[in-house]
Design a protein around this motif. Structure first.
Motif, PDB file in Angstrom:
ATOM      1  N   PRO A  13       0.812  -1.221   0.000  1.00 31.57           N
ATOM      2  CA  PRO A  13       0.000   0.000   0.000  1.00 31.57           C
ATOM      3  C   PRO A  13       0.846   1.272   0.000  1.00 31.57           C
ATOM      4  CG  PRO A  13      -0.848  -1.577   1.596  1.00 31.57           C
ATOM      5  CD  PRO A  13       0.478  -2.108   1.128  1.00 31.57           C
ATOM      6  N   ALA A  17       0.846   4.291  -2.801  1.00 33.55           N
ATOM      7  CA  ALA A  17       0.626   5.689  -2.430  1.00 33.55           C
ATOM      8  C   ALA A  17       1.732   6.577  -3.001  1.00 33.55           C
ATOM      9  CB  ALA A  17       0.576   5.828  -0.907  1.00 33.55           C
ATOM     10  N   ASP A 140     -15.375   0.362   3.898  1.00 30.35           N
ATOM     11  CA  ASP A 140     -13.952   0.279   4.250  1.00 30.35           C
ATOM     12  C   ASP A 140     -13.094   0.217   2.988  1.00 30.35           C
ATOM     13  OD1 ASP A 140     -14.604   0.362   6.882  1.00 30.35           O
ATOM     14  OD2 ASP A 140     -14.324  -1.789   7.256  1.00 30.35           O
ATOM     15  N   ILE A 143     -12.888   3.665   1.439  1.00 34.29           N
ATOM     16  CA  ILE A 143     -11.993   4.510   2.238  1.00 34.29           C
ATOM     17  C   ILE A 143     -10.536   4.139   2.005  1.00 34.29           C
ATOM     18  CG2 ILE A 143     -11.293   5.081   4.597  1.00 34.29           C
ATOM     19  CD1 ILE A 143     -14.253   4.796   5.396  1.00 34.29           C
ATOM     20  N   GLN A 144     -10.251   2.826   1.971  1.00 36.36           N
ATOM     21  CA  GLN A 144      -8.868   2.384   1.763  1.00 36.36           C
ATOM     22  C   GLN A 144      -8.377   2.744   0.370  1.00 36.36           C
ATOM     23  OE1 GLN A 144      -7.633  -1.560   3.346  1.00 36.36           O
ATOM     24  NE2 GLN A 144      -9.703  -1.709   4.189  1.00 36.36           N
ATOM     25  N   MET A 146      -9.428   5.208  -1.455  1.00 37.25           N
ATOM     26  CA  MET A 146      -9.215   6.654  -1.451  1.00 37.25           C
ATOM     27  C   MET A 146      -7.890   7.004  -0.790  1.00 37.25           C
ATOM     28  SD  MET A 146     -12.914   8.427  -0.695  1.00 37.25           S
ATOM     29  CE  MET A 146     -12.145  10.047  -0.775  1.00 37.25           C
ATOM     30  N   GLY A 147      -7.586   6.306   0.302  1.00 39.18           N
ATOM     31  CA  GLY A 147      -6.365   6.586   1.043  1.00 39.18           C
ATOM     32  C   GLY A 147      -5.095   6.284   0.273  1.00 39.18           C
ATOM     33  N   ILE A 148      -5.151   5.294  -0.610  1.00 38.14           N
ATOM     34  CA  ILE A 148      -3.931   4.916  -1.332  1.00 38.14           C
ATOM     35  C   ILE A 148      -3.923   5.385  -2.779  1.00 38.14           C
ATOM     36  CG2 ILE A 148      -3.373   2.941   0.113  1.00 38.14           C
ATOM     37  CD1 ILE A 148      -4.834   1.139  -1.767  1.00 38.14           C
ATOM     38  N   THR A 149      -5.012   6.037  -3.216  1.00 43.24           N
ATOM     39  CA  THR A 149      -5.039   6.544  -4.596  1.00 43.24           C
ATOM     40  C   THR A 149      -5.426   8.020  -4.652  1.00 43.24           C
ATOM     41  OG1 THR A 149      -7.322   5.767  -4.891  1.00 43.24           O
ATOM     42  CG2 THR A 149      -5.558   4.301  -5.627  1.00 43.24           C
ATOM     43  N   ILE A 151      -6.203  10.403  -2.354  1.00 41.20           N
ATOM     44  CA  ILE A 151      -5.531  11.364  -1.479  1.00 41.20           C
ATOM     45  C   ILE A 151      -4.094  11.634  -1.931  1.00 41.20           C
ATOM     46  CG2 ILE A 151      -4.701  11.763   0.878  1.00 41.20           C
ATOM     47  CD1 ILE A 151      -7.227  10.382   1.885  1.00 41.20           C
ATOM     48  N   PRO A 152      -3.277  10.589  -2.217  1.00 41.47           N
ATOM     49  CA  PRO A 152      -1.928  10.878  -2.727  1.00 41.47           C
ATOM     50  C   PRO A 152      -1.934  11.653  -4.049  1.00 41.47           C
ATOM     51  CG  PRO A 152      -2.050   8.620  -1.958  1.00 41.47           C
ATOM     52  CD  PRO A 152      -3.449   9.144  -1.957  1.00 41.47           C
ATOM     53  N   SER A 154      -4.228  13.745  -5.042  1.00 35.84           N
ATOM     54  CA  SER A 154      -4.628  15.117  -4.717  1.00 35.84           C
ATOM     55  C   SER A 154      -3.471  15.898  -4.100  1.00 35.84           C
ATOM     56  CB  SER A 154      -5.825  15.099  -3.753  1.00 35.84           C
ATOM     57  OG  SER A 154      -6.928  14.433  -4.328  1.00 35.84           O
TER      58      SER A 154
END
Length: 292
Positions: A13, A17, A140, A143-144, A146-149, A151-152, A154
């Motif tokens: 992960p 990211a 979940d 959210i996961q 989004m967190g590894i694709t 958000i980075p 952005s």
């Protein structure tokens, strides 16, 4: 925590990211508005990636009568459209880089919603024939992902906007770092599960090769059918057949916690680098592409 778990749940992960951060540093808001400039090409590319790719993967899983774990692994791969690798291959092939980046960027965001939907159906369909209890926590998962694709990406775009020159200087180093990281983690995943690799290749080698050739062939034929120029044909072909293997690995090993489901992605990654390398050699040496 075993070596396989450490690689799958931490390093994989993290590597994705970093790769997504690097891709974000190459993007500007205009990359998402090019749909106005290339509406036909964008719509065609997204249709191939988000609709036909999963349908082809599903059909192949049934035709080849894959076991449930391998079938779900194939669907994980088929639900993850083109990643940063496709942009690099398109650049070497002299394709339309703007189109490639736009397709990758839009598909990356849209797939946040399509991946849980596709995998929920695949788990319900193929999982019903196995005693292995595998459930997809949809919220979940979103959210996961989004967190590894998202958000980075952005964050990368924010850096590009506020520190443009720095971002431009970092494009090549980040691309190299992303490739190296992916290769190292990919090797680590395979090494940690070497005993399952040979059996997995026997199970998924042929079907993943057919998936790669079929999706690339579909991209090429549909782009020709809609009379796109050669640069756009190259981009659509590559975007249709080069999938985000890193994201697929993360979903299989970190979200669904099943290393065996990552085997089809491992096999596919080998094929897509071989076919991608051929395209880079073939189009890279053609002088007529530059004139299109």
């Amino acid at each position: 925590m075993t070596a396989a778990e450490l690689v799958g749940k931490v390093f994989l992960p993290l590597s994705l990211a970093i790769i997504m951060l690097g891709m974000g540093m190459t993007l500007v808001p205009a990359d998402f508005t090019r749909i106005i400039k290339y509406p036909k090409a964008i719509l065609l590319g997204l249709t191939n990636q988000l609709l036909f790719l999963p349908l082809i993967g599903f059909a192949l899983a049934i035709i080849f009568e894959l076991n449930p774990v391998t079938a779900i692994g194939l669907m994980i791969l088929a639900s993850c459209p083109g990643g940063p690798t496709s942009n690099l291959i398109t650049q070497v092939c002299k394709g339309n880089i703007a189109l490639s980046v736009t397709l990758t960027a839009i598909a990356s965001f849209v797939s946040i919603l399509t991946i849980p939907f596709i995998l929920s159906y695949a788990l319900a369909y193929f999982g019903s024939t196995t005693d292995i209890a595998i459930k997809l926590p949809i919220m979940d998962t979103i959210i996961q992902i989004m967190g590894i694709t998202v958000i980075p990406i952005s964050i990368g775009m924010f850096i590009r906007r506020r520190r443009t020159e720095f971002a431009k200087r970092m494009e090549r180093p980040m691309r190299i770092a992303s490739t190296v990281i992916f290769i190292l983690v990919f090797i680590a995943v395979l090494a940690a599960n070497s005993e399952k690799l040979v059996e997995g290749m026997k199970e998924a080698g042929l079907v993943t090769l057919i998936l790669n050739l079929a999706t690339m062939g579909l991209g090429y034929m549909t782009a020709k059918l809609f009379k796109l120029n050669l640069k756009n044909v190259i981009s659509i072909t590559i975007e249709s057949g080069i999938q985000n293997g890193t994201l697929a690995f993360v979903i299989a090993t970190s979200i669904l916690n099943n290393i065996e489901m990552g085997i089809p992605t491992g096999a596919y990654s080998i094929w897509m680098f071989i076919t991608g390398g051929f395209l880079m050699w073939y189009f890279g040496k053609r002088s007529d592409v530059d004139a299109k």
